[in-house]
Design a protein around this motif. Structure first.
Motif, PDB file in Angstrom:
ATOM      1  N   ASP A   1       0.830  -1.204   0.000  1.00  0.00           N
ATOM      2  CA  ASP A   1       0.000   0.000   0.000  1.00  0.00           C
ATOM      3  C   ASP A   1       0.863   1.251   0.000  1.00  0.00           C
TER       4      ASP A   1
ATOM      5  N   SER B   1       1.121   4.237  -2.750  1.00  0.00           N
ATOM      6  CA  SER B   1       0.886   5.645  -2.450  1.00  0.00           C
ATOM      7  C   SER B   1       1.991   6.519  -3.035  1.00  0.00           C
TER       8      SER B   1
ATOM      9  N   HIS C   1      -1.896   7.826  -3.538  1.00  0.00           N
ATOM     10  CA  HIS C   1      -2.820   7.281  -2.550  1.00  0.00           C
ATOM     11  C   HIS C   1      -2.542   5.787  -2.425  1.00  0.00           C
TER      12      HIS C   1
ATOM     13  N   THR D   1      -5.219   0.391  -1.621  1.00  0.00           N
ATOM     14  CA  THR D   1      -6.547   0.119  -1.065  1.00  0.00           C
ATOM     15  C   THR D   1      -7.237   1.454  -0.759  1.00  0.00           C
ATOM     16  N   SER D   2      -7.063   1.957   0.443  1.00  0.00           N
ATOM     17  CA  SER D   2      -7.617   3.253   0.847  1.00  0.00           C
ATOM     18  C   SER D   2      -6.902   3.666   2.122  1.00  0.00           C
ATOM     19  N   TYR D   3      -7.023   4.942   2.482  1.00  0.00           N
ATOM     20  CA  TYR D   3      -6.411   5.389   3.732  1.00  0.00           C
ATOM     21  C   TYR D   3      -7.089   4.757   4.944  1.00  0.00           C
ATOM     22  N   TYR D   4      -8.342   4.355   4.804  1.00  0.00           N
ATOM     23  CA  TYR D   4      -9.039   3.664   5.893  1.00  0.00           C
ATOM     24  C   TYR D   4      -8.347   2.323   6.177  1.00  0.00           C
TER      25      TYR D   4
ATOM     26  N   HIS E   1     -13.348  11.299   1.175  1.00  0.00           N
ATOM     27  CA  HIS E   1     -13.601  10.846  -0.181  1.00  0.00           C
ATOM     28  C   HIS E   1     -14.822  11.553  -0.727  1.00  0.00           C
TER      29      HIS E   1
ATOM     30  N   THR F   1     -12.299   7.300   8.580  1.00  0.00           N
ATOM     31  CA  THR F   1     -10.894   7.174   8.197  1.00  0.00           C
ATOM     32  C   THR F   1     -10.004   8.011   9.101  1.00  0.00           C
TER      33      THR F   1
ATOM     34  N   GLN G   1     -11.880  -0.937  -7.684  1.00  0.00           N
ATOM     35  CA  GLN G   1     -10.980  -0.261  -6.769  1.00  0.00           C
ATOM     36  C   GLN G   1      -9.883   0.474  -7.527  1.00  0.00           C
TER      37      GLN G   1
ATOM     38  N   ARG H   1     -11.106   3.627  -8.376  1.00  0.00           N
ATOM     39  CA  ARG H   1     -11.536   4.338  -7.162  1.00  0.00           C
ATOM     40  C   ARG H   1     -12.989   4.803  -7.280  1.00  0.00           C
TER      41      ARG H   1
ATOM     42  N   TRP I   1     -14.432   7.916  -5.152  1.00  0.00           N
ATOM     43  CA  TRP I   1     -14.070   8.107  -3.747  1.00  0.00           C
ATOM     44  C   TRP I   1     -12.602   8.478  -3.640  1.00  0.00           C
TER      45      TRP I   1
END
Length: 340
Positions: free
Chosen positions: A42, A46, A51, A54-57, A92, A100, A302, A305, A340
């Motif tokens: 991840d 980024s 980024h 996956t996601s910042y969450y 998002h 998040t 994903q 996004r 998002w």
């Protein structure tokens, strides 16, 4: 290419630690190693894309889970999340970023508390924690007492608990709102977020549990199914795709008949039998329940996004998933492919 499972594995490791596993650490050690690998993937994503993959969450959950297991995380990985918080990149489009930001703050607080970072970085994490908590109170809390929405509120409350600031008025308002909406938490995943806050605990408390003193008090429960409501209802189902690569903005707009009291998932199933035009959808099982992944052949990806956002007309985002929300007769339900 397989996408990292950072968030799913992080939640599993948090749950495993909370259930006081057997003393043999071998299985846990293997899972922690995998989580470190996913988090590094991840982090590398980024750097390349701006980024996480996956996601910042999920990224925040990964750091939090490793901290709870008292495992060090490389400073560069932590600083990537710290920079995202500082520049306001944790939210998002089309939704709240409170959950998040709250998970990120819990990770920051854990790293400082467990002394897994140096003095200088610990000071920066403290500043970020105070800044994020102030932002939650001044910008994220609505007149209904929720921080963002009903589901992100327990995460935000855990921040106040972990930082010993429960005496603030904002926390009391959130607790009152949460107690009035307990029937909203119907899945194991959402209950796992709410229960610690209701008991004045946060996920950080898992790190200091003394498992030999934990009594085995779990008792099976048999929940009675909700009573069926007589009659039928009619709702309007609309599918929108405002992305530039979509064939048209509105892809579907039809009245759908379903039993009164049916869930949104039941309405979607009913729509598949009431064409033309034909309606199709696909769901994916997740820890939070069924997740709408494909509608009319268009998949939420994903890599792009995007996701299928659930709304009621004209533009109110639902706070529940397809298996939890019960539409009302005459409502207009919108499935919108959003970024998002």
């Amino acid at each position: 290419t397989e996408w990292p499972e950072t968030g799913r594995l992080a939640l599993y490791l948090l749950g495993l630690r909370a259930t006081c596993p057997p003393p043999d650490p071998s299985p846990q050690r293997s899972l922690v190693t995998w989580l470190k690998y996913y988090l590094e993937e991840d982090w590398a994503g980024s750097r390349q894309h701006g980024h996480p993959l996956t996601s910042y969450y999920q990224y925040s959950l990964g750091i939090l889970a490793l901290c709870v297991h008292r495992k060090r995380v490389r400073e560069e990985v932590i600083r990537r999340l710290l920079a995202a918080e500082h520049h306001g990149r944790l939210g998002h489009a089309g939704g709240s970023g409170v959950d998040t930001e709250a998970v990120a703050v819990l990770a920051f607080t854990c790293l400082e508390r467990e002394r897994l970072v140096g003095t200088r970085l610990a000071a920066e994490l403290r500043v970020a924690t105070r800044r994020a908590r102030r932002r939650m109170v001044e910008e994220a809390q609505g007149p209904d007492g929720f921080f963002g929405n009903v589901y992100s509120t327990p995460w935000a409350m855990q921040v106040f608990i972990a930082t010993d600031t429960c005496q603030e008025r904002a926390y009391g308002q959130a607790m009152a709102a949460l107690l009035e909406n307990l029937d909203t938490f119907t899945t194991a995943a959402t209950m796992a977020q709410a229960l610690p806050a209701l008991h004045g605990r946060s996920y950080l408390d898992i790190a200091s549990m003394r498992c030999q003193e934990e009594p085995d008090t779990l008792m099976p429960m048999s929940a009675e199914p909700p009573p069926e409501m007589p009659g039928n209802m009619t709702v309007r189902l609309v599918v929108e795709c405002p992305q530039p690569w979509c064939p048209q903005h509105q892809l579907y707009n039809q009245l759908v008949s379903a039993p009164a009291g049916a869930y949104l998932l039941d309405v979607l199933r009913a729509a598949t039998t009431q064409g033309p035009p034909n309606f199709t959808f696909v769901t994916q099982d997740t820890p939070q329940g069924p997740f709408l992944s494909r509608v009319l052949g268009l998949e939420a990806q994903q890599q792009r996004r995007n996701y299928w956002q659930l709304l009621t007309a004209p533009d109110t985002s639902l706070q529940m998933g397809v298996a939890d929300y019960r539409p009302k007769d005459g409502q207009t339900l919108i499935l919108r492919l959003s970024k998002w």
